[in-house]
Scaffold this motif. Structure first.
Motif, PDB file in Angstrom:
ATOM      1  N   GLN A  30       0.823  -1.210   0.000  1.00  0.00           N
ATOM      2  CA  GLN A  30       0.000   0.000   0.000  1.00  0.00           C
ATOM      3  C   GLN A  30       0.859   1.264   0.000  1.00  0.00           C
ATOM      4  OE1 GLN A  30      -2.367  -0.794   3.490  1.00  0.00           O
ATOM      5  NE2 GLN A  30      -3.932  -1.925   2.346  1.00  0.00           N
ATOM      6  N   ILE A  35      -1.445   3.721  -1.924  1.00  0.00           N
ATOM      7  CA  ILE A  35      -2.843   3.387  -1.675  1.00  0.00           C
ATOM      8  C   ILE A  35      -3.245   3.948  -0.308  1.00  0.00           C
ATOM      9  CG2 ILE A  35      -4.488   1.499  -1.330  1.00  0.00           C
ATOM     10  CD1 ILE A  35      -2.688  -0.231  -3.094  1.00  0.00           C
ATOM     11  N   ALA A 150      -8.045  -1.837  -4.163  1.00  0.00           N
ATOM     12  CA  ALA A 150      -7.904  -0.383  -4.289  1.00  0.00           C
ATOM     13  C   ALA A 150      -8.093   0.087  -5.730  1.00  0.00           C
ATOM     14  CB  ALA A 150      -6.528   0.045  -3.782  1.00  0.00           C
TER      15      ALA A 150
END
Length: 282
Positions: A30, A35, A150
């Motif tokens: 991430q 993200i 995501a």
């Protein structure tokens, strides 16, 4: 001291530590792909890993009742059940495509653990297959699931990161296979059983060079080599740490060498990434 050891053993034996390693790699993905914080997929990976690893480790024992269920094992079973419920809770917070792929990985886990065909062993006992299944599952859970959840578009960076993650897990499993060489069934045909410890380590070093090279080429292709030098530095740091653990691996090492220290490497890498972001070095 005895209490501390009991707590540490429960922490390791209940797969909390390996769950944290998986959680760390999800969070690192991430960070790398920018993200926004998505706790649902990270927590699903954490509790799902605990549930999955405990199922793999203790399924045969609980089904055949070969040994008396000790107090610690009963606690682990209870903890695994709670992890199963929490993994289910976060599962329903994921996007539909992520849920479908998660079920596919569950199928691989069941194939890995349970003998589906009469007089046939499970995939865990198929010669030479274990290390590839483990690495593939980790790539899927720690890269593919968080990116899909995501809605991140797939580009060259995705493929480079998948290859890197596969190599990292593959080399870490090589360390496990060296440590477990005396206890592994010869029919498993692990890498050390096939080519010996010396050449297994050489293979690991070569893969770590490729691991670093992928980051270099990825940065060069994306035109970001000058803007993210620290990312390449961290890759080299992690590769050196893994190489050291690989170099000092042998059959006489304590179980903590792999089950705690080697499995701490993904957590160590994630902490480095977090610090890099915290101080705006990334």
């Amino acid at each position: 001291m005895r209490i501390f050891k009991q707590i540490l053993n429960f922490y390791i034996n209940s797969s909390i530590h390996v769950g944290l390693s998986c959680y760390a790699l999800v969070r690192m993905t991430q960070y790398m792909f920018h993200i926004p914080s998505d706790e649902s997929v990270a927590n699903f990976a954490f509790f799902g890993t605990i549930m999955g690893y405990n199922f793999v480790k203790y399924d045969a024992l609980t089904r055949t009742h070969k040994l008396e269920l000790r107090k610690e094992l009963k606690l682990i079973i209870l903890f695994s059940f709670c992890s199963f419920l929490l993994a289910g809770y976060y599962f329903f917070q994921l996007q539909r495509i992520v849920q479908v792929i998660s079920v596919a990985f569950l199928g691989i886990l069941l194939l890995y653990t349970l003998p589906f065909f009469p007089n046939k062993k499970n995939a865990r006992n198929w010669a030479g297959v274990k290390i590839y299944i483990v690495a593939l599952c980790w790539v899927g859970v720690t890269i593919i699931l968080p990116l899909l959840n995501a809605n991140v578009s797939v580009g060259s960076d995705f493929y480079f990161k998948c290859m890197q993650r596969f190599i990292l897990i593959f080399v870490l499993v090589l360390v496990f296979e060296i440590i477990d060489l005396k206890n592994d069934d010869p029919h498993l045909q692990t890498v050390p059983q096939q080519i010996g410890v010396k050449y297994t380590k050489i293979l690991g070093y070569i893969l770590l060079i490729i691991f670093c090279g992928l980051e270099f080429f990825n940065s060069h292709i994306n035109g970001s080599f000058q803007s993210v030098p620290l990312q390449l530095v961290l890759i080299f740091v992690v590769a050196i740490v893994v190489a050291l653990f690989l170099a000092f691996a042998n059959e006489n090492r304590s179980k903590y060498y792999t089950s705690f220290w080697v499995e701490s490497i993904p957590i160590f890498w994630w902490l480095l990434v977090v610090l890099a972001f915290k101080f705006n070095y990334w």
